[in-house]
Design an enzyme around this catalytic site. Sequence first.
Site, PDB file in Angstrom:
ATOM      1  N   HIS A  46       1.482  -2.640  16.051  1.00  9.33           N
ATOM      2  CA  HIS A  46       1.054  -1.896  14.822  1.00  9.33           C
ATOM      3  C   HIS A  46       1.785  -0.815  14.950  1.00  9.33           C
ATOM      4  O   HIS A  46       2.419   0.144  14.374  1.00  9.33           O
ATOM      5  CB  HIS A  46      -0.526  -2.083  15.445  1.00  9.33           C
ATOM      6  CG  HIS A  46      -1.387  -0.382  14.462  1.00  9.33           C
ATOM      7  ND1 HIS A  46      -1.599  -1.274  13.387  1.00  9.33           N
ATOM      8  CD2 HIS A  46      -0.992   0.173  14.355  1.00  9.33           C
ATOM      9  CE1 HIS A  46      -2.104  -0.221  12.217  1.00  9.33           C
ATOM     10  NE2 HIS A  46      -1.558   0.777  13.118  1.00  9.33           N
ATOM     11  N   GLU A  47       1.363  -0.346  16.303  1.00  7.40           N
ATOM     12  CA  GLU A  47       2.571   1.187  16.284  1.00  7.40           C
ATOM     13  C   GLU A  47       3.660   1.131  15.960  1.00  7.40           C
ATOM     14  O   GLU A  47       4.556   2.056  16.013  1.00  7.40           O
ATOM     15  CB  GLU A  47       1.788   1.779  17.740  1.00  7.40           C
ATOM     16  CG  GLU A  47       0.795   2.239  18.575  1.00  7.40           C
ATOM     17  CD  GLU A  47      -0.617   2.502  17.353  1.00  7.40           C
ATOM     18  OE1 GLU A  47       0.034   3.537  16.145  1.00  7.40           O
ATOM     19  OE2 GLU A  47      -1.998   2.372  16.759  1.00  7.40           O
ATOM     20  N   HIS A  82       5.125   1.123  12.587  1.00 12.40           N
ATOM     21  CA  HIS A  82       5.016   2.144  11.924  1.00 12.40           C
ATOM     22  C   HIS A  82       5.851   3.260  11.866  1.00 12.40           C
ATOM     23  O   HIS A  82       6.252   3.895  10.646  1.00 12.40           O
ATOM     24  CB  HIS A  82       3.754   3.633  12.781  1.00 12.40           C
ATOM     25  CG  HIS A  82       2.469   3.407  12.529  1.00 12.40           C
ATOM     26  ND1 HIS A  82       2.234   2.828  10.875  1.00 12.40           N
ATOM     27  CD2 HIS A  82       1.460   3.269  13.053  1.00 12.40           C
ATOM     28  CE1 HIS A  82       0.861   3.340  10.947  1.00 12.40           C
ATOM     29  NE2 HIS A  82       0.609   2.879  12.620  1.00 12.40           N
ATOM     30  N   GLU A 137      -1.135   1.206   7.216  1.00 13.53           N
ATOM     31  CA  GLU A 137      -1.609   0.997   7.987  1.00 13.53           C
ATOM     32  C   GLU A 137      -1.338  -0.352   8.051  1.00 13.53           C
ATOM     33  O   GLU A 137      -1.683  -1.365   8.694  1.00 13.53           O
ATOM     34  CB  GLU A 137      -3.437   1.480   8.278  1.00 13.53           C
ATOM     35  CG  GLU A 137      -3.256   3.068   8.323  1.00 13.53           C
ATOM     36  CD  GLU A 137      -2.115   3.297   9.865  1.00 13.53           C
ATOM     37  OE1 GLU A 137      -2.850   2.624  10.556  1.00 13.53           O
ATOM     38  OE2 GLU A 137      -2.639   4.279   9.845  1.00 13.53           O
ATOM     39  N   ASP A 188      -0.574  -3.372  10.483  1.00 17.48           N
ATOM     40  CA  ASP A 188      -1.371  -4.291  10.937  1.00 17.48           C
ATOM     41  C   ASP A 188      -0.650  -6.173  10.614  1.00 17.48           C
ATOM     42  O   ASP A 188      -0.279  -6.445  11.532  1.00 17.48           O
ATOM     43  CB  ASP A 188      -2.473  -4.110  10.713  1.00 17.48           C
ATOM     44  CG  ASP A 188      -3.271  -3.699  11.084  1.00 17.48           C
ATOM     45  OD1 ASP A 188      -3.197  -2.815  11.996  1.00 17.48           O
ATOM     46  OD2 ASP A 188      -3.813  -3.458   9.702  1.00 17.48           O
ATOM     47  N   HIS A 219      -7.313   3.474   6.700  1.00 19.29           N
ATOM     48  CA  HIS A 219      -7.149   2.426   7.220  1.00 19.29           C
ATOM     49  C   HIS A 219      -7.952   1.294   6.280  1.00 19.29           C
ATOM     50  O   HIS A 219      -8.939   1.583   6.222  1.00 19.29           O
ATOM     51  CB  HIS A 219      -7.475   2.562   9.374  1.00 19.29           C
ATOM     52  CG  HIS A 219      -6.906   3.045   9.872  1.00 19.29           C
ATOM     53  ND1 HIS A 219      -7.083   4.342  10.376  1.00 19.29           N
ATOM     54  CD2 HIS A 219      -5.974   2.405  11.095  1.00 19.29           C
ATOM     55  CE1 HIS A 219      -5.846   4.707  10.928  1.00 19.29           C
ATOM     56  NE2 HIS A 219      -5.730   3.729  11.030  1.00 19.29           N
ATOM     57  N   ARG A 231      -8.961  -5.717   8.270  1.00 17.12           N
ATOM     58  CA  ARG A 231      -7.779  -5.611   8.784  1.00 17.12           C
ATOM     59  C   ARG A 231      -7.663  -6.765  10.098  1.00 17.12           C
ATOM     60  O   ARG A 231      -6.395  -7.409  10.106  1.00 17.12           O
ATOM     61  CB  ARG A 231      -7.602  -4.957   9.588  1.00 17.12           C
ATOM     62  CG  ARG A 231      -8.120  -3.068   9.215  1.00 17.12           C
ATOM     63  CD  ARG A 231      -7.857  -2.305  10.024  1.00 17.12           C
ATOM     64  NE  ARG A 231      -6.790  -2.411  10.342  1.00 17.12           N
ATOM     65  CZ  ARG A 231      -6.767  -0.955  11.653  1.00 17.12           C
ATOM     66  NH1 ARG A 231      -6.937  -0.466  11.549  1.00 17.12           N
ATOM     67  NH2 ARG A 231      -5.421  -1.004  12.601  1.00 17.12           N
TER      68      ARG A 231
HETATM   69 ZN   LIG Z   1      -1.807   2.834  12.809  1.00 15.61          ZN
END
Ligand SMILES: [Zn+2]
Length: 235
Positions: free
Chosen positions: A74-75, A78, A135, A139, A197, A203
């Site tokens: 996820h990070e 980004h 976000e 995900d 989010h 999510r």
């Molecule tokens: Zn995030």
Amino acid sequence: MLRASSFEQKRQLAKIRKPVDRGEWVTTPQTVNAYYDAPMNDITFPAGILQSPLFDPAMDDAPNYGNTGGTIGHELTHGFDGEGRQYDAKGNLKNWWSKKDEQAFNERTQCLIDQYAQYTVVDDIKINSKLTLGEDLADLGGLVLALVAWKAAIADNPPPDRDGYTPMQRFFIGMAQWGCENSRAEDLRVRAATDTHSPNKYRVNGLVANFPEFEQAFACKPGQAMAPVKRCKVW
Ligand SMILES: [Zn+2]
């Protein structure tokens, strides 16, 4: 508090005209969170998030890759979402994408915008999926990366079923468990307007809907809520 703020203010100002400290974190070690920093082009995972029940060294790969692997992915993703993609490898605001890539990216992300816009947060409030796009994208890309990494890790040594679940089921269950929460309707309303989010329910459920592996693992019928015929794929 005043003395601490004053100390921090001085520390920040003393950075002016000094080289950037690329080893600095903007979080504390005990924080249960992680982040991607576009100008630094790095990800930070403090000790706080690398603890059970998120990352559990006593557990096997399936839930750990699904959960922490998904968060690491996820990070990383980004760096390639609508915002992060505008920064180059050195963290400078510079467009390095071709027009063609940019156009394809926008077309593919529209699928996610449409998907999440259908989900109801509370009462008549739907997800503002333009707000949550970055976000939701992270995900999706994150779990794709976690799945690739986990499949590579177990390729030579496929794990057995455990606790009545197949390894693939446990990968998804491990992922879903980070999102357990109990929210009041009032809080959901505020966050629908302000939080980038999506609510954790989507999510998890909205995310797995884009994975044929999920449909297969849990024997969903095509066309069911979490096994839609049309899936979104960005990366
Ligand atoms: Zn995030």
